[in-house]
Design a protein around this motif. Structure first.
Motif, PDB file in Angstrom:
ATOM      1  N   ARG A 364       0.809  -1.214   0.000  1.00 54.11           N
ATOM      2  CA  ARG A 364       0.000   0.000   0.000  1.00 54.11           C
ATOM      3  C   ARG A 364       0.846   1.269   0.000  1.00 54.11           C
ATOM      4  N   VAL A 365       2.125   1.122   0.212  1.00 53.64           N
ATOM      5  CA  VAL A 365       3.024   2.280   0.272  1.00 53.64           C
ATOM      6  C   VAL A 365       4.221   2.029  -0.632  1.00 53.64           C
ATOM      7  N   VAL A 366       4.586   3.043  -1.410  1.00 53.84           N
ATOM      8  CA  VAL A 366       5.769   2.947  -2.255  1.00 53.84           C
ATOM      9  C   VAL A 366       6.689   4.126  -1.956  1.00 53.84           C
ATOM     10  N   LEU A 367       7.960   3.835  -1.774  1.00 53.27           N
ATOM     11  CA  LEU A 367       8.970   4.882  -1.585  1.00 53.27           C
ATOM     12  C   LEU A 367       9.632   5.178  -2.920  1.00 53.27           C
ATOM     13  N   THR A 368       9.879   6.442  -3.160  1.00 55.52           N
ATOM     14  CA  THR A 368      10.485   6.865  -4.415  1.00 55.52           C
ATOM     15  C   THR A 368      11.576   7.887  -4.154  1.00 55.52           C
ATOM     16  N   GLY A 369      12.548   7.931  -5.055  1.00 55.15           N
ATOM     17  CA  GLY A 369      13.612   8.926  -4.956  1.00 55.15           C
ATOM     18  C   GLY A 369      13.485   9.989  -6.027  1.00 55.15           C
ATOM     19  N   ASP A 370      12.249  10.296  -6.420  1.00 53.44           N
ATOM     20  CA  ASP A 370      12.018  11.227  -7.524  1.00 53.44           C
ATOM     21  C   ASP A 370      12.684  12.576  -7.308  1.00 53.44           C
ATOM     22  N   ALA A 371      12.699  13.068  -6.071  1.00 51.43           N
ATOM     23  CA  ALA A 371      13.181  14.424  -5.811  1.00 51.43           C
ATOM     24  C   ALA A 371      14.677  14.489  -5.509  1.00 51.43           C
ATOM     25  N   GLY A 372      15.378  13.363  -5.622  1.00 49.63           N
ATOM     26  CA  GLY A 372      16.811  13.358  -5.310  1.00 49.63           C
ATOM     27  C   GLY A 372      17.604  14.335  -6.156  1.00 49.63           C
ATOM     28  N   ASP A 373      17.346  14.323  -7.479  1.00 53.31           N
ATOM     29  CA  ASP A 373      18.060  15.233  -8.378  1.00 53.31           C
ATOM     30  C   ASP A 373      17.755  16.690  -8.052  1.00 53.31           C
ATOM     31  N   ASN A 374      16.526  16.958  -7.632  1.00 56.65           N
ATOM     32  CA  ASN A 374      16.120  18.332  -7.363  1.00 56.65           C
ATOM     33  C   ASN A 374      16.694  18.867  -6.063  1.00 56.65           C
ATOM     34  N   LEU A 375      16.854  17.991  -5.090  1.00 60.46           N
ATOM     35  CA  LEU A 375      17.336  18.437  -3.786  1.00 60.46           C
ATOM     36  C   LEU A 375      18.854  18.506  -3.721  1.00 60.46           C
ATOM     37  N   ILE A 376      19.519  17.414  -4.070  1.00 59.83           N
ATOM     38  CA  ILE A 376      20.984  17.373  -3.915  1.00 59.83           C
ATOM     39  C   ILE A 376      21.605  17.906  -5.197  1.00 59.83           C
ATOM     40  N   ARG A 377      21.580  19.212  -5.316  1.00 57.65           N
ATOM     41  CA  ARG A 377      22.046  19.841  -6.543  1.00 57.65           C
ATOM     42  C   ARG A 377      23.124  20.869  -6.217  1.00 57.65           C
ATOM     43  N   PHE A 509      19.005  20.344   5.974  1.00 63.29           N
ATOM     44  CA  PHE A 509      20.376  19.843   6.063  1.00 63.29           C
ATOM     45  C   PHE A 509      21.152  20.136   4.778  1.00 63.29           C
ATOM     46  N   ILE A 510      20.542  19.882   3.628  1.00 57.13           N
ATOM     47  CA  ILE A 510      21.224  20.136   2.362  1.00 57.13           C
ATOM     48  C   ILE A 510      21.559  21.614   2.215  1.00 57.13           C
ATOM     49  N   LEU A 511      20.669  22.486   2.674  1.00 61.57           N
ATOM     50  CA  LEU A 511      20.937  23.924   2.604  1.00 61.57           C
ATOM     51  C   LEU A 511      22.107  24.329   3.492  1.00 61.57           C
ATOM     52  N   ALA A 512      22.404  23.525   4.492  1.00 61.98           N
ATOM     53  CA  ALA A 512      23.494  23.848   5.414  1.00 61.98           C
ATOM     54  C   ALA A 512      24.825  23.229   5.001  1.00 61.98           C
ATOM     55  N   LEU A 513      24.828  22.447   3.900  1.00 62.57           N
ATOM     56  CA  LEU A 513      26.055  21.776   3.476  1.00 62.57           C
ATOM     57  C   LEU A 513      26.930  22.684   2.617  1.00 62.57           C
ATOM     58  N   PRO A 514      28.234  22.737   2.851  1.00 62.44           N
ATOM     59  CA  PRO A 514      29.141  23.422   1.922  1.00 62.44           C
ATOM     60  C   PRO A 514      29.069  22.749   0.546  1.00 62.44           C
ATOM     61  N   ALA A 515      29.025  23.562  -0.491  1.00 64.76           N
ATOM     62  CA  ALA A 515      28.842  23.025  -1.847  1.00 64.76           C
ATOM     63  C   ALA A 515      29.976  22.088  -2.239  1.00 64.76           C
ATOM     64  N   LEU A 516      31.174  22.496  -1.953  1.00 61.08           N
ATOM     65  CA  LEU A 516      32.330  21.641  -2.207  1.00 61.08           C
ATOM     66  C   LEU A 516      32.856  21.123  -0.877  1.00 61.08           C
ATOM     67  N   PRO A 517      32.966  19.812  -0.764  1.00 61.17           N
ATOM     68  CA  PRO A 517      32.827  18.809  -1.828  1.00 61.17           C
ATOM     69  C   PRO A 517      31.439  18.162  -1.930  1.00 61.17           C
ATOM     70  N   TRP A 518      30.500  18.495  -1.045  1.00 65.67           N
ATOM     71  CA  TRP A 518      29.386  17.599  -0.776  1.00 65.67           C
ATOM     72  C   TRP A 518      28.279  17.583  -1.829  1.00 65.67           C
ATOM     73  N   LEU A 519      28.039  18.695  -2.492  1.00 64.64           N
ATOM     74  CA  LEU A 519      26.887  18.738  -3.390  1.00 64.64           C
ATOM     75  C   LEU A 519      27.235  18.468  -4.845  1.00 64.64           C
ATOM     76  N   PHE A 520      28.507  18.478  -5.185  1.00 67.21           N
ATOM     77  CA  PHE A 520      28.858  18.166  -6.570  1.00 67.21           C
ATOM     78  C   PHE A 520      28.708  16.665  -6.809  1.00 67.21           C
ATOM     79  N   ASN A 521      27.959  16.327  -7.866  1.00 66.20           N
ATOM     80  CA  ASN A 521      27.771  14.930  -8.262  1.00 66.20           C
ATOM     81  C   ASN A 521      27.203  14.081  -7.120  1.00 66.20           C
ATOM     82  N   LYS A 522      26.410  14.713  -6.244  1.00 65.06           N
ATOM     83  CA  LYS A 522      25.791  14.024  -5.098  1.00 65.06           C
ATOM     84  C   LYS A 522      26.845  13.320  -4.237  1.00 65.06           C
ATOM     85  N   HIS A 523      27.937  13.990  -4.036  1.00 63.99           N
ATOM     86  CA  HIS A 523      29.061  13.364  -3.329  1.00 63.99           C
ATOM     87  C   HIS A 523      28.662  12.922  -1.922  1.00 63.99           C
ATOM     88  N   ILE A 524      27.843  13.705  -1.242  1.00 60.68           N
ATOM     89  CA  ILE A 524      27.441  13.345   0.128  1.00 60.68           C
ATOM     90  C   ILE A 524      26.647  12.043   0.135  1.00 60.68           C
TER      91      ILE A 524
END
Length: 613
Positions: A364-377, A509-524
């Protein structure tokens, strides 16, 4: 995916009990477990229950805790223990027997409309406060749950099912031309005004908005927006960033698993496989108790250069998860049509329906990662230079070249900049040109070219703002994340979709992450999955599926596209002379855009809609 409806007559006339019983019955396909109606004079509520949490066994909506305030909703409230503690009810409330609807009522009793500041999760609800003769409605921050409303004369109707709304005898089926233009220009995800539906008299309450009806007046306000002043984390040890991420990610997933059976819509990429790996960790830590866990993957073995079967199977074997494949190669282009609440760019309708049926059979419940690309950018380049030292930038550039065979963009492309200056290139940043097949009269009536320019100008402005938040806000607010009201009606109940990447704690949490190295190519995300996913997945480059529309249009069985012409009803929207569509290997985007008129035509015919304005 529970369904609900509320009718309130502002002139004091009693609600027609037969009508609200009838409308509630039409919601049975959304809530097969129980249908219940409550009427008190000029207010009536109906609810169709679909149990998707352990606590839903005690659900009895429409619900009240004091016979003064009533609620009907489709809601999952997260971080429940913390919410109960903030309300000072830790000793008096048994969470194991308290459904989410009652938690919302308790929060409303303590904080009033400000309860929205304390509620986490996915929800759409209607509260009737008899003390003040007030209707209070709200929708979650990202709009994962739907909420429609209409005011006809002295009657106010609010519901989470468009099909149900259209069965109300006072609500017309007249189409909204601005919505038609929005679909033809921008497709599923970007409408000129996302509060619009395809019908003139029905409005959608926007995500993160509340609506109050009092003394016959409707007041709509934004109650939340993407935070803009979250300070950056500054840990000395890089492992602390990874552990912090894992903690937040686990909590977001755990809160979405309050049910014995879960399915995962799992590709072979990082976003959905990371969810699967984290579920297995939570099982090993005895944080959750699942009896069933399955994965479902759509694959193309021949039509496209798709490697999802290989990679998803690799993960399924690594994690010991049963996986079910739906092979898309033999599904037809745009046929057979399915009844949806709006025209959607679902180019293989039958595969969408089969996938939903398979998921509903499994859980009855499905988990999806649809918003991964939108968030970890990756944020704006100027933000990267502000946050990082030159040494850090150089070090990370070398590291990423070694790890992922690409380096982060740093805005140092002097050749491109010089060319732009010399050619005075001020054109809008669009992916494709304005469609020439739109009827000029329709274009002028609805001011479509102005809407086109405004939309892309806004995107250009947001991307040029010296802030990571503008980029993230565009990315998270542009899509329509809701999927609980896609089908007009069906012979099965859709599984409830939940996306941990749209958890408020994850966003902050993502908004509080330093861009380098963590947000490039979803490194985190990749680093957090060390020893939890195969390295072949962790270092797999992002691989677009390709132009599915174009690949399908080229198949011989779809030669009908070359002679297709729009129904006479569509001549007011389309230039007849621009059709038939001619597929060409050099016009992949043209095929993609040209499918929209066909989808619109099919949608109108499928729903037997009168296009009279």
């Amino acid at each position: 995916m529970s369904g609900f409806i509320t009718i309130y007559n502002t002139d004091g006339e009693p609600v027609d009990e037969q009508l609200i019983h009838s409308l509630t019955h039409t919601l049975k396909f959304r809530g097969p477990d129980q249908q219940k109606v409550w009427v008190d004079g000029n207010i009536g509520m109906g609810h169709a229950l679909f149990k998707t949490t352990f606590e839903a066994e005690y659900e009895n909506q429409p619900a009240t805790i004091d016979n003064k305030v009533w609620i009907t909703c489709n809601a999952r409230i997260d971080d429940r223990e913390n919410l109960v503690n903030k309300m000072g009810m830790k000793q008096t409330l048994d969470l194991s027997r308290t459904p989410d609807s009652e938690l919302i009522l308790h929060a409303y009793r303590k904080w009033g409309e400000e309860c929205l500041d304390h509620l986490l999760g996915d929800f759409a609800f209607v509260i009737w406060d008899s003390r003040y003769k007030k209707i209070f409605c709200a929708r979650d921050r990202f709009g994962m749950r739907q909420l429609y409303f209409a005011k006809k004369n002295k009657s106010f109707v609010v519901c989470n099912s468009l099909s149900c709304m259209l069965k109300h005898p006072k609500i017309s089926h007249t189409l909204n031309e601005k919505s038609i233009g929005g679909f033809l220009l921008f497709g599923d995800y970007t409408w000129m005004d996302k509060s619009m539906t395809m019908f003139n008299e029905i409005t959608t309450l926007l995500p993160a908005h509340k609506l109050v009806l009092h003394n016959g007046q409707i007041d709509i306000k934004l109650y939340w927006d993407i935070p803009k002043n979250i300070p950056l984390l500054d840990y000395r040890n890089q492992k602390d960033y990874i552990e912090h991420f894992k903690e937040v990610f686990k909590q977001a997933i755990e809160d979405r698993i309050r049910t014995p059976s879960i399915s995962i819509s799992m590709s072979g990429g990082m976003d959905s496989t990371a969810i699967a790996a984290t579920i297995k960790q939570l099982q090993q830590e005895n944080k959750i108790h699942l009896t069933k866990l399955n994965a479902v993957t759509i694959v193309y073995d021949n039509l496209l250069p798709c490697k999802e079967r290989y990679y998803s199977n690799l993960v399924a074997k690594y994690l010991n998860i049963p996986i079910h494949y739906i092979v898309g190669d033999n599904y037809s282009f745009l046929k057979p049509s399915i009844g949806t609440t709006r025209p959607l760019e679902i180019v293989q309708p039958k595969i969408y329906l089969d996938a939903q049926k398979k998921l509903s059979q499994l859980s009855r419940v499905v988990l999806t990662g649809d918003a991964g690309d939108n968030l970890i950018r990756y944020p704006s380049i100027s933000s990267v230079w502000k946050e990082s030292s030159v040494i850090s930038i150089i070090t990370n550039t070398i590291k990423f070249k070694y790890l992922y065979n690409k380096r982060p963009p740093l805005g140092l492309d002097f050749r491109r900049k010089l060319k732009s200056l010399l050619t005075h290139n001020n054109s809008l940043n669009t992916s494709y040109s304005y469609p020439e097949w739109i009827n000029p009269d329709f274009e002028k009536r609805v001011h479509l070219k102005q809407a086109w320019n405004d939309m892309w100008s806004l995107r250009s402005e947001q991307q040029s703002i010296n802030s990571r938040h503008a980029t993230l806000q565009w990315s998270l607010s542009r899509p329509d994340w809701n999927s609980d009201d896609i089908l007009m009606e069906s012979d099965f109940t859709l599984s409830e979709k939940r996306d941990p990447y749209l958890d408020l704690r994850m966003v902050e949490f993502i908004l509080a992450l330093p861009a380098l190295p963590w947000l490039f190519n979803k490194h985190i995300l990749r680093e957090s999955m060390q020893n939890h996913l195969p390295d072949e997945i962790r270092y797999r480059p992002k691989t677009p599926l390709g132009y599915l529309d174009h690949a399908l249009a080229k198949k011989s069985e779809n030669n009908w596209l070359k002679t297709w012409e729009p129904d006479i009803k569509l001549h007011k929207y389309l230039k007849k002379s621009e059709f038939p569509i001619k597929s060409s290997s050099t016009h992949k985007l043209a095929d993609y855009l040209a499918s929209r008129p066909i989808i619109l035509d099919t949608w109108i015919q499928k729903n037997d809609i009168n296009c009279t304005l």
